[in-house]
Design a protein around this motif. Structure first.
Motif, PDB file in Angstrom:
ATOM      1  N   VAL A  80       4.380  16.267  -0.977  1.00  0.00           N
ATOM      2  CA  VAL A  80       3.631  15.045  -1.256  1.00  0.00           C
ATOM      3  C   VAL A  80       4.574  13.850  -1.239  1.00  0.00           C
ATOM      4  CG1 VAL A  80       2.264  13.906  -3.003  1.00  0.00           C
ATOM      5  CG2 VAL A  80       1.928  16.311  -2.580  1.00  0.00           C
ATOM      6  N   ALA A  81       5.723  14.008  -1.882  1.00  0.00           N
ATOM      7  CA  ALA A  81       6.680  12.895  -1.915  1.00  0.00           C
ATOM      8  C   ALA A  81       7.195  12.584  -0.518  1.00  0.00           C
ATOM      9  CB  ALA A  81       7.843  13.248  -2.847  1.00  0.00           C
ATOM     10  N   ALA A  82       7.498  13.631   0.258  1.00  0.00           N
ATOM     11  CA  ALA A  82       8.054  13.394   1.590  1.00  0.00           C
ATOM     12  C   ALA A  82       7.042  12.702   2.495  1.00  0.00           C
ATOM     13  CB  ALA A  82       8.500  14.716   2.209  1.00  0.00           C
ATOM     14  N   VAL A  83       5.791  13.174   2.473  1.00  0.00           N
ATOM     15  CA  VAL A  83       4.780  12.541   3.325  1.00  0.00           C
ATOM     16  C   VAL A  83       4.571  11.097   2.888  1.00  0.00           C
ATOM     17  CG1 VAL A  83       2.355  12.591   3.976  1.00  0.00           C
ATOM     18  CG2 VAL A  83       3.637  14.691   3.899  1.00  0.00           C
ATOM     19  N   ALA A  84       4.581  10.854   1.574  1.00  0.00           N
ATOM     20  CA  ALA A  84       4.411   9.476   1.106  1.00  0.00           C
ATOM     21  C   ALA A  84       5.563   8.597   1.577  1.00  0.00           C
ATOM     22  CB  ALA A  84       4.324   9.457  -0.419  1.00  0.00           C
ATOM     23  N   SER A  85       6.767   9.171   1.694  1.00  0.00           N
ATOM     24  CA  SER A  85       7.903   8.347   2.111  1.00  0.00           C
ATOM     25  C   SER A  85       7.868   8.065   3.602  1.00  0.00           C
ATOM     26  CB  SER A  85       9.211   9.029   1.761  1.00  0.00           C
ATOM     27  OG  SER A  85       9.497  10.036   2.699  1.00  0.00           O
ATOM     28  N   ILE A  86       7.274   8.975   4.382  1.00  0.00           N
ATOM     29  CA  ILE A  86       7.135   8.696   5.809  1.00  0.00           C
ATOM     30  C   ILE A  86       6.094   7.608   6.008  1.00  0.00           C
ATOM     31  CG2 ILE A  86       6.371   9.690   7.993  1.00  0.00           C
ATOM     32  CD1 ILE A  86       7.301  12.327   7.074  1.00  0.00           C
ATOM     33  N   ASP A  87       5.119   7.551   5.072  1.00  0.00           N
ATOM     34  CA  ASP A  87       4.074   6.535   5.117  1.00  0.00           C
ATOM     35  C   ASP A  87       3.301   6.576   6.441  1.00  0.00           C
ATOM     36  OD1 ASP A  87       3.985   2.894   5.043  1.00  0.00           O
ATOM     37  OD2 ASP A  87       2.510   4.372   4.423  1.00  0.00           O
ATOM     38  N   PRO A  88       2.644   7.695   6.727  1.00  0.00           N
ATOM     39  CA  PRO A  88       1.872   7.728   7.956  1.00  0.00           C
ATOM     40  C   PRO A  88       0.508   7.086   7.751  1.00  0.00           C
ATOM     41  CG  PRO A  88       1.710   9.836   6.870  1.00  0.00           C
ATOM     42  CD  PRO A  88       2.522   8.964   5.972  1.00  0.00           C
ATOM     43  N   VAL A  89       0.021   6.435   8.763  1.00  0.00           N
ATOM     44  CA  VAL A  89      -1.346   5.926   8.717  1.00  0.00           C
ATOM     45  C   VAL A  89      -2.108   6.720   9.756  1.00  0.00           C
ATOM     46  CG1 VAL A  89      -2.814   3.960   9.169  1.00  0.00           C
ATOM     47  CG2 VAL A  89      -0.664   3.648   7.997  1.00  0.00           C
ATOM     48  N   MET A  90      -3.105   7.470   9.347  1.00  0.00           N
ATOM     49  CA  MET A  90      -3.701   8.431  10.263  1.00  0.00           C
ATOM     50  C   MET A  90      -4.400   7.760  11.438  1.00  0.00           C
ATOM     51  SD  MET A  90      -2.454  10.921   8.957  1.00  0.00           S
ATOM     52  CE  MET A  90      -3.015  12.173  10.078  1.00  0.00           C
ATOM     53  N   PHE A 115      12.253   4.415  -0.466  1.00  0.00           N
ATOM     54  CA  PHE A 115      11.521   3.586  -1.416  1.00  0.00           C
ATOM     55  C   PHE A 115      12.289   2.301  -1.695  1.00  0.00           C
ATOM     56  CE2 PHE A 115       9.752   2.241  -5.316  1.00  0.00           C
ATOM     57  CZ  PHE A 115      10.774   2.171  -6.254  1.00  0.00           C
ATOM     58  N   LEU A 116      13.602   2.412  -1.886  1.00  0.00           N
ATOM     59  CA  LEU A 116      14.404   1.215  -2.133  1.00  0.00           C
ATOM     60  C   LEU A 116      14.378   0.290  -0.923  1.00  0.00           C
ATOM     61  CD1 LEU A 116      17.556   2.595  -3.935  1.00  0.00           C
ATOM     62  CD2 LEU A 116      15.759   1.189  -4.903  1.00  0.00           C
ATOM     63  N   ILE A 117      14.423   0.890   0.281  1.00  0.00           N
ATOM     64  CA  ILE A 117      14.392   0.057   1.488  1.00  0.00           C
ATOM     65  C   ILE A 117      13.101  -0.743   1.530  1.00  0.00           C
ATOM     66  CG2 ILE A 117      14.178   0.139   3.990  1.00  0.00           C
ATOM     67  CD1 ILE A 117      16.055   2.418   4.038  1.00  0.00           C
ATOM     68  N   ARG A 118      11.986  -0.088   1.242  1.00  0.00           N
ATOM     69  CA  ARG A 118      10.713  -0.808   1.320  1.00  0.00           C
ATOM     70  C   ARG A 118      10.668  -1.925   0.297  1.00  0.00           C
ATOM     71  NH1 ARG A 118       8.378   4.459   2.690  1.00  0.00           N
ATOM     72  NH2 ARG A 118       8.046   4.315   4.931  1.00  0.00           N
ATOM     73  N   VAL A 148       0.839  -1.193   0.000  1.00  0.00           N
ATOM     74  CA  VAL A 148       0.000   0.000   0.000  1.00  0.00           C
ATOM     75  C   VAL A 148       0.876   1.246   0.000  1.00  0.00           C
ATOM     76  CG1 VAL A 148      -1.746   1.296   1.254  1.00  0.00           C
ATOM     77  CG2 VAL A 148      -1.854  -1.159   1.215  1.00  0.00           C
ATOM     78  N   ALA A 149       1.952   1.221   0.785  1.00  0.00           N
ATOM     79  CA  ALA A 149       2.826   2.394   0.846  1.00  0.00           C
ATOM     80  C   ALA A 149       3.388   2.707  -0.534  1.00  0.00           C
ATOM     81  CB  ALA A 149       3.961   2.153   1.836  1.00  0.00           C
ATOM     82  N   LEU A 150       3.862   1.659  -1.223  1.00  0.00           N
ATOM     83  CA  LEU A 150       4.442   1.877  -2.542  1.00  0.00           C
ATOM     84  C   LEU A 150       3.384   2.319  -3.534  1.00  0.00           C
ATOM     85  CD1 LEU A 150       6.719  -1.242  -2.590  1.00  0.00           C
ATOM     86  CD2 LEU A 150       7.485   1.101  -2.636  1.00  0.00           C
ATOM     87  N   GLY A 151       2.245   1.618  -3.491  1.00  0.00           N
ATOM     88  CA  GLY A 151       1.196   1.939  -4.449  1.00  0.00           C
ATOM     89  C   GLY A 151       0.663   3.338  -4.275  1.00  0.00           C
ATOM     90  N   THR A 152       0.304   3.693  -3.040  1.00  0.00           N
ATOM     91  CA  THR A 152      -0.260   5.027  -2.849  1.00  0.00           C
ATOM     92  C   THR A 152       0.802   6.103  -2.983  1.00  0.00           C
ATOM     93  OG1 THR A 152      -0.030   4.708  -0.485  1.00  0.00           O
ATOM     94  CG2 THR A 152      -2.200   4.336  -1.414  1.00  0.00           C
ATOM     95  N   GLY A 153       2.037   5.787  -2.597  1.00  0.00           N
ATOM     96  CA  GLY A 153       3.105   6.768  -2.795  1.00  0.00           C
ATOM     97  C   GLY A 153       3.279   7.080  -4.268  1.00  0.00           C
ATOM     98  N   ALA A 154       3.292   6.020  -5.073  1.00  0.00           N
ATOM     99  CA  ALA A 154       3.441   6.234  -6.508  1.00  0.00           C
ATOM    100  C   ALA A 154       2.230   6.965  -7.072  1.00  0.00           C
ATOM    101  CB  ALA A 154       3.618   4.893  -7.211  1.00  0.00           C
ATOM    102  N   LEU A 155       1.037   6.611  -6.573  1.00  0.00           N
ATOM    103  CA  LEU A 155      -0.171   7.245  -7.079  1.00  0.00           C
ATOM    104  C   LEU A 155      -0.156   8.739  -6.790  1.00  0.00           C
ATOM    105  CD1 LEU A 155      -3.031   6.673  -8.273  1.00  0.00           C
ATOM    106  CD2 LEU A 155      -3.847   6.702  -5.942  1.00  0.00           C
ATOM    107  N   GLU A 156       0.302   9.093  -5.580  1.00  0.00           N
ATOM    108  CA  GLU A 156       0.315  10.508  -5.222  1.00  0.00           C
ATOM    109  C   GLU A 156       1.288  11.289  -6.071  1.00  0.00           C
ATOM    110  OE1 GLU A 156       1.020  10.394  -1.089  1.00  0.00           O
ATOM    111  OE2 GLU A 156      -0.912   9.437  -0.709  1.00  0.00           O
TER     112      GLU A 156
END
Lengths: 212, 187, 442
Positions: free
Chosen positions: C427-437, C290-293, C145-153
């Motif tokens: 947007v990229a930075a928040v996606a990389s932190i991958d927060p779940v609200m 991203f590479l780590i994930r 989900v992190a990768l998918g939504t990060g890429a989508l954003e």
């Protein structure tokens, strides 16, 4: 104070109907005696060495279930924290967060703030616990020692009403900005409404029968 | 459209209703309103191959409420979020529908407490409720298809005004099934 | 002239709420304003902020001078709710905090309860192995989900389809084992709710081969992709000192080069017996995370393979602690009308064993008692260190449950990462932190 006895232990009247509601007992952990075991001795010895007023600041040392908790007087919290972070042999660089707990029976010390510390260099954990009375809920802020405690202290303020002196911007973080009261205190009701079924209502969770 | 306002009840109006219903239901664009866990199931229905909703023309999740028809409230609505929900609903252009997805949006779910609005219908009018925690993507699709039926059969113009009056009259005349408790005492 | 996307005068200046509408109109209003400070609100409902996160940006042109996060839009009061439920019912509440990795929430809570009960060593090995396997699968689904939504954003839509396609396969495993795709409440204090059904392990072995092959799809699309690199290299920079003082853990910390992974440094659930690597990067930026994930997915597959081997050897072992006064009594089975108590279990408690009936009744209605004390049990969730601080007063209900949510601590670093950069980089930075609200607000 009072503790439960056994697995299906009887307490007080032995009333199991639950109509008495949720009854809580308070407990005060006993101070541990030296030697504490594992790395706890090292930590407390180093702290004593690095922090001259050790006996003045530390109220109690609790070793329970493999974890070390130091109960600290709130006036000395900042100095102790700085020492824990900066001393080479202690190096607790990471503060994982501040957790508030409300013990209404612990009069004059109702609001506790629990700081979870981690030392990555030495791979150790420990806990600091500070208490403040409800009438004067001020605890010094540790944002200058560990910047990550910023939001955690805001949350403790929001949920418990602990005011952190020296915090750059102590405002509500989880509840709306103008919310009255501090929700996670024990005297704040859970809220919620009775659930209506045809022919019956189930009251909200804090008003239900609660088996003790 | 405006046309349906002027037509008298009859064959022409029902034809317009059928046509408008058919058009509206077949390209219903949802607004992105994912809040919590149900949002993930909503994302699955939008992008996983198994539960694809673009077969119904609905894969375009519009971010702007002005361009959206359907607000799927997916997840628990907290008291802080409630005014935002209302604002987004107000910004949507008519015709608009609301699908309350999951137990938390329909009734507060398992979170019967100070922080959660006990059902998003306290804030906005809901057209179809979907239980589940979280509802499976197939359940969401079933709810969407039932909503499509509802939309396809919606009455317009004078027919609609007549139905609204009927519903109001029956609600006023309905006998309560439950004794409203006196405020302050628990039932 | 819209009535909603309006401006408000405050002591800090004019606030423009951009909630849709004509950007040119808003921009012209801003341009004609006398002050130079512009505060833009990326409101709680926004396609690119991972959930109900509100970002208040103070702009100068396109560059951000100050960024503040507004959270609390998903505050559910889960922690207070657990104080009125038994210790086992707490699992169902706690599992909905970080809804992308529910099993981690359950595990950290159950490890805490077991530590308070003192039965950490009595949890059967098969239960620990199943926990590890389910957690690693959850790590895979959460990273997807992190990768998918990060890429989508960031505008890439295809990785989202690939990611969710693989995620569906993992959710099928969850459904087979626990009955639910998300928020399973499968890991209970003392072990797991029920044993794996027939054929699970062989099915998982097939699935691992499939996943290994399909993870390459996303990798081929994004790694080395010049557009992706331009959007993610050097963005969201947070070095080691910043991470440590902010209490940031997880992939963000590992992207600074620090190999801190609780599964290796302070193992739990038998992680010391598994062979896997801790992935780090040394670029401290979004691309590194991203590479780590992506590489952690492969490591999780390795662990799952080792789990399958162990499970084959532990066939028939119990999955719940032996102490009947704590162990969750119900055995579930799939009947004609769904998942429910198995008839064998009902026959046993009603017909043969009075004690079993008493235990079942007492544990389900009243719950077991947990001796007084407090513990903190951390696990390595896909986002960082997830810890449960549990306080017990000796009763059947928790006195205080507090979760140290990794997303809460990690999200504090958005200001440090994004001030001075462009809006698109937020947007990229928040996606990389991958927060779940759900985790942030609890």
């Amino acid at each position: 104070m009072s503790e439960q006895k056994g697995s299906f232990g009887i307490q007080g009247t032995g009333d199991t109907s639950g109509y008495g509601g949720l009854v809580r007992s308070s407990f005060s952990p006993t101070s541990a005696q030296k030697p504490y075991g594992s790395y706890f001795d090292e930590v407390t010895d180093e702290l004593e060495r690095a922090f001259p007023e050790f006996n003045d600041a530390i109220e109690k040392v609790v070793v329970d279930r493999g974890e070390l908790t130091l109960h600290i007087k709130r006036q000395r919290l900042f100095d102790v924290a700085k020492t824990l972070r900066d001393t080479e042999t202690l190096r607790f660089e990471v503060c994982l967060g501040v957790s508030g707990v409300h013990y209404p029976e612990d009069s004059q010390r109702e609001l506790h703030a629990v700081y979870e510390l981690l030392s990555m260099t030495h791979n150790r954990r420990m806990r600091l616990e500070v208490s403040a009375p409800e009438s004067n809920p001020h605890i010094p802020s540790l944002v200058e020692v560990w910047a990550g405690t910023n939001w955690h202290e805001r949350e403790a303020y929001d949920m418990f009403g602990i005011i952190f002196d020296g915090h750059p911007a102590l405002t509500r973080i989880l509840m709306p900005d103008d919310w009255p009261g501090h929700p996670q205190r024990k005297d704040y009701p859970l809220g919620g409404i009775s659930v209506e079924y045809v022919g019956a209502t189930i009251p909200s969770p804090d008003n239900r029968r609660s088996y003790r | 459209m405006g046309l349906e306002e002027k037509l008298p009840s009859g064959f022409l109006l029902t034809t317009v209703e059928k046509l408008a219903g058919y058009m509206r239901k077949n390209s219903l664009w949802p607004a992105t309103f994912g809040l919590a866990c149900c949002a993930i199931e909503m994302m699955a229905i939008g992008s996983a191959g198994k539960y694809d909703i673009s077969r119904f023309g609905m894969e375009v999740f519009r971010a702007s409420p002005r361009q959206a028809d359907l607000m799927i409230v997916a997840g628990r609505v907290s008291n802080k979020m409630a005014p935002v929900v209302r604002q987004i609903y107000d910004q949507m252009a008519a015709p608009k529908w609301v699908l309350s997805m999951g137990a938390c949006a329909s009734s507060g779910g398992m979170f019967n407490n100070y922080a959660i609005v006990q059902g998003v219908d306290h804030i906005i009018p809901v057209d179809i409720y979907l239980p589940g925690c979280p509802p499976r993507p197939e359940m969401l699709m079933d709810a969407i298809l039932k909503l499509h039926d509802q939309i396809g059969n919606e009455k317009l113009g004078v027919n609609r005004a007549k139905i609204v009056k009927e519903i109001e009259a029956s609600a006023i005349a309905a006998t309560p099934i439950h004794q409203i408790p006196v405020f302050g005492k628990q039932g | 002239m819209s009535t909603f996307a309006s401006s408000r005068e405050t002591t800090q200046g004019t606030i423009y709420s951009v909630t849709g509408g004509d950007w040119d109109q808003v921009a012209s209003e801003i341009g004609s304003a006398k002050e130079e400070r512009v505060v833009v609100n990326m409101g709680p409902q926004h396609p690119s902020t991972h959930g109900v996160l509100r970002l208040m940006l103070e702009l100068e042109g396109e560059t951000i001078t100050e960024l503040r996060c507004g959270i609390g839009y998903l505050h559910t009061g889960i922690e207070k709710n657990t104080e009125f439920r038994t210790w086992t019912q707490g699992v169902t509440f706690v599992t909905r905090m970080d809804y992308l990795s529910p099993l981690f929430n359950e595990t950290t809570y159950c490890l805490g309860v077991e530590k308070l009960l003192g039965i950490t060593n009595d949890v059967p090995e098969r239960a620990s192995v199943i926990r590890v396997m389910m957690m690693e699968f959850n790590r895979i689904s959460s990273h997807m989900v992190a990768l998918g939504t990060g890429a989508l954003e960031l505008g890439a839509i295809t990785p989202m389809f690939f990611a969710f396609r693989e995620r569906e396969k993992v959710l099928d495993v969850f459904e087979k084992v626990s009955g639910l795709r998300m928020n399973m409440a499968y890991i209970r204090p003392g072990g797991v709710a029920q044993d794996l059904p027939e054929g699970t392990v062989s099915g998982i072995r097939e699935l691992i081969k499939d996943l290994r092959k399909n993870f390459k799809d996303n990798a081929k699309l994004l790694i080395g992709n010049s557009i992706w690199i331009k959007r993610t290299k050097g963005i969201g920079y947070l070095d080691l000192a910043g991470c440590i003082t902010l209490g940031v853990t997880g992939p963000v910390l590992r992207s600074t080069g620090m190999p801190w992974d609780l599964r290796k440094t302070q193992p739990y659930c038998g992680y010391e017996n598994y062979d896997f690597d801790v992935i780090t990067a040394d670029t401290c930026d979004v691309y590194g995370r991203f590479l780590i994930r992506m590489q952690e997915l492969e490591q999780s597959l390795r662990i799952i393979e080792q789990c399958c081997d162990k499970l084959d050897k532990l066939e028939g072992a119990p999955v719940m602690v032996a102490d009947k006064k704590i162990a969750w009594p119900a055995q579930l089975s799939l009947g004609g009308d769904g998942l429910g108590n198995s008839l064998d279990h009902i026959r046993q408690i009603m017909g043969t064993s009075m004690e079993a009936l008493i235990h079942h009744f007492k544990i389900v209605t009243e719950g077991f008692r947990v001796p007084a004390g407090q513990v903190y049990t951390p696990v390595e969730s896909p986002r960082g260190e997830l810890g449960a601080h549990l306080v017990s007063d000796g009763g059947t209900r928790p006195y205080r449950v507090h979760f140290r949510a990794p997303s809460f601590s990690n999200l504090q670093s958005t200001s440090a990462m994004c001030e001075g950069s462009l809006i698109a980089d937020v947007v990229a930075a928040v996606a990389s932190i991958d927060p779940v609200m759900g985790d942030v607000d609890r």
